[in-house]
Design a protein around this motif. Sequence first.
Motif, PDB file in Angstrom:
ATOM      1  N   GLY A 254       0.815  -1.211   0.000  1.00 22.20           N
ATOM      2  CA  GLY A 254       0.000   0.000   0.000  1.00 22.20           C
ATOM      3  C   GLY A 254       0.847   1.259   0.000  1.00 22.20           C
ATOM      4  N   ARG A 255       1.894   1.277   0.821  1.00 24.44           N
ATOM      5  CA  ARG A 255       2.802   2.428   0.839  1.00 24.44           C
ATOM      6  C   ARG A 255       3.491   2.585  -0.511  1.00 24.44           C
ATOM      7  NH1 ARG A 255       4.561   4.985   5.082  1.00 24.44           N
ATOM      8  NH2 ARG A 255       6.673   5.093   4.250  1.00 24.44           N
ATOM      9  N   ARG A 256       3.854   1.473  -1.134  1.00 27.85           N
ATOM     10  CA  ARG A 256       4.521   1.537  -2.439  1.00 27.85           C
ATOM     11  C   ARG A 256       3.594   2.108  -3.505  1.00 27.85           C
ATOM     12  NH1 ARG A 256       6.124  -3.870  -3.317  1.00 27.85           N
ATOM     13  NH2 ARG A 256       4.526  -4.199  -4.912  1.00 27.85           N
ATOM     14  N   ILE A 257       2.332   1.735  -3.446  1.00 30.29           N
ATOM     15  CA  ILE A 257       1.361   2.276  -4.405  1.00 30.29           C
ATOM     16  C   ILE A 257       1.268   3.790  -4.267  1.00 30.29           C
ATOM     17  CG2 ILE A 257      -1.098   2.356  -5.010  1.00 30.29           C
ATOM     18  CD1 ILE A 257      -1.222  -0.634  -4.204  1.00 30.29           C
ATOM     19  N   VAL A 258       1.182   4.269  -3.026  1.00 31.80           N
ATOM     20  CA  VAL A 258       1.092   5.714  -2.813  1.00 31.80           C
ATOM     21  C   VAL A 258       2.357   6.404  -3.315  1.00 31.80           C
ATOM     22  CG1 VAL A 258       0.898   7.537  -1.077  1.00 31.80           C
ATOM     23  CG2 VAL A 258      -0.480   5.464  -0.853  1.00 31.80           C
ATOM     24  N   ARG A 259       3.514   5.795  -3.063  1.00 32.09           N
ATOM     25  CA  ARG A 259       4.772   6.414  -3.515  1.00 32.09           C
ATOM     26  C   ARG A 259       4.787   6.559  -5.031  1.00 32.09           C
ATOM     27  NH1 ARG A 259       7.963   3.077  -1.176  1.00 32.09           N
ATOM     28  NH2 ARG A 259       8.595   1.775  -2.935  1.00 32.09           N
ATOM     29  N   ARG A 260       4.199   5.605  -5.743  1.00 30.35           N
ATOM     30  CA  ARG A 260       4.207   5.634  -7.204  1.00 30.35           C
ATOM     31  C   ARG A 260       3.134   6.553  -7.794  1.00 30.35           C
ATOM     32  NH1 ARG A 260       9.030   3.672  -9.088  1.00 30.35           N
ATOM     33  NH2 ARG A 260       9.510   1.614  -8.192  1.00 30.35           N
ATOM     34  N   LEU A 261       2.302   7.131  -6.950  1.00 31.26           N
ATOM     35  CA  LEU A 261       1.258   8.024  -7.472  1.00 31.26           C
ATOM     36  C   LEU A 261       1.839   9.310  -8.022  1.00 31.26           C
ATOM     37  CD1 LEU A 261      -1.466   7.738  -4.663  1.00 31.26           C
ATOM     38  CD2 LEU A 261      -1.508   6.649  -6.926  1.00 31.26           C
ATOM     39  N   ASP A 262       3.039   9.679  -7.558  1.00 30.66           N
ATOM     40  CA  ASP A 262       3.656  10.947  -7.938  1.00 30.66           C
ATOM     41  C   ASP A 262       2.692  12.097  -7.668  1.00 30.66           C
ATOM     42  OD1 ASP A 262       5.725  12.560  -8.878  1.00 30.66           O
ATOM     43  OD2 ASP A 262       4.936  12.552 -10.932  1.00 30.66           O
ATOM     44  N   TRP A 263       2.165  12.119  -6.436  1.00 29.12           N
ATOM     45  CA  TRP A 263       1.101  13.048  -6.040  1.00 29.12           C
ATOM     46  C   TRP A 263       1.675  14.406  -5.645  1.00 29.12           C
ATOM     47  CZ3 TRP A 263      -3.720  12.492  -7.180  1.00 29.12           C
ATOM     48  CH2 TRP A 263      -4.713  13.243  -6.537  1.00 29.12           C
ATOM     49  N   HIS A 264       1.060  15.463  -6.128  1.00 28.72           N
ATOM     50  CA  HIS A 264       1.515  16.815  -5.809  1.00 28.72           C
ATOM     51  C   HIS A 264       0.335  17.668  -5.362  1.00 28.72           C
ATOM     52  CE1 HIS A 264       5.443  16.021  -7.611  1.00 28.72           C
ATOM     53  NE2 HIS A 264       4.808  15.504  -8.655  1.00 28.72           N
ATOM     54  N   LYS A 265       0.588  18.535  -4.406  1.00 29.69           N
ATOM     55  CA  LYS A 265      -0.435  19.477  -3.971  1.00 29.69           C
ATOM     56  C   LYS A 265      -0.646  20.549  -5.042  1.00 29.69           C
ATOM     57  CE  LYS A 265       0.060  19.129   1.042  1.00 29.69           C
ATOM     58  NZ  LYS A 265       0.083  19.910   2.301  1.00 29.69           N
TER      59      LYS A 265
END
Length: 531
Positions: A254-265
Amino acid sequence: MSVITSRLDTSAAEYEARRAAMLAKLAELTAEQEKAVGGGGEKYVDRHRARGKLLARERIELLIDQDSPFLELSPLAAWGSDFPVGASVVTGIGVIEGVECVIVANDPTVRGGASNPWTLRKTLRAADIALRNRLPLINLVESGGADLPTQKEIFIPGGQIFRDLTRLSAAGIPTIALVFGNSTAGGAYVPGMSDHVVMVKERAKVFLGGPPLVKMATGEEADDESLGGAEMHARDSGLADHLAADEHDALRIGRRIVRRLDWHKLGRRPGSAEDPRYDEDELLGVVPEDLRVPFDPREVIARIVDASDFDEFKPLYGASLVTGWAKLHGYPIGVLANAQGVLFGAESQKAAQFIQLANQSRTPLLFLQNTTGYMVGKDYERAGIIKHGSMMINAVANSTVPHITIVLGASYGAGNYGMCGRAFDPRFLFAWPSAKAAVMGPVQLAGVLSIVGRAAAESRGQVYDEEGDAAMRAMVEAQIEAESLAFFLSGRLYDDGVIDPRDTRTVVGLCLSAINNAAEPEPAGFGVFRM
């Protein structure tokens, strides 16, 4: 700098009495929150652990970044109802791989994680927060589905959970399901409608109908694993994107999935911040036990905003409402805080103008509530209190900048609306243990009923029952007092949680950070009207 000069006398007997009363309320709050943390009780917690499973809060702790905060939402949900405090689910905002996410974790120690009416309301509120603030939503799934005895209150509105998942995905907001155990019937659509799905080998069970139902409906014999096990869904149905070896592995994935989202504010970045010049611990002695006694909200503002620096707007006009500009954890904010409780015409006009100015500069608004409502009486009605109050309520309703509301004390009558109560959809709303909210104060409400009853008796030529009146007033006062308390209101999700006053700056700062995951809202489309 416009630093607030505090006049709070921390050596006074009055301060000590207020502090003692607040500490007593906080002790009650801790006791009630411990009920939620305790889940289904020692027996069911032990049974869950004996199966080699982690508790809901342990899963959250391992999922979020080490030593990062977790802003729990609605921990007192279902308080005062027939259901356990906490409503069999843990929700909140946590940081995962540097990304703020909304987390929803079923608590399987409470009736197998089954959803009751309060579970539903709490879950829907979490999804709403995720959508409005553009926060990825992560479901930690282990639920037996609906609490069947209350299905009539869950089944039809419960479909909104699945609607919300698809709307989040359509808005480009990631949804992730980590399935640790049962996810049956309607609950199967949580992973079914999530963008990313992780299932724990030999633990996750996802099917529309379990073996008994399949047997009854079709005559087919099937076991849990072949019907809806994690490995089947990973190899055959394709519902599982990742097959985890165990719970810890699922959380790592789950943490790896979030890391790969490349999410930005997409919102504002905070500027530099400076701690308030006054001790947050002193907030414990600000609010009086008797909410009819006024207090100066500047004492609260001085202990939560950066450097206690506050540029007050119209300080000589409409003095029972304090308005002004500040920063909190580096984020600019506009503050509206009730000073003497009552809102008059001048205060209403001042508020409307200030809200419009905040919209012009795209500045979020922080409402600090301690209001008994709008002023009543012949002179005030003639002076236009209704239209002035309506101006304020109109401005709040049509403001497009983010709103955060903290209920410090009283929140009575239409003052609750004008100061952005739950019905006006603030991004976040929290309450202090001293908070109370109702259509009016208990004494006033009982008195109104007494006056109406006395007038009705006189119109019929009857002798008014004074003894019965006294009993009625006592009963009504007790009822309204109980139903206006912070725990009662929080149990019904009229706020996002009851907080320790000393945590106010931190909680508001976390909310401002979460809000800025989303792009700045579009302007309201009107200029500033000088009232």
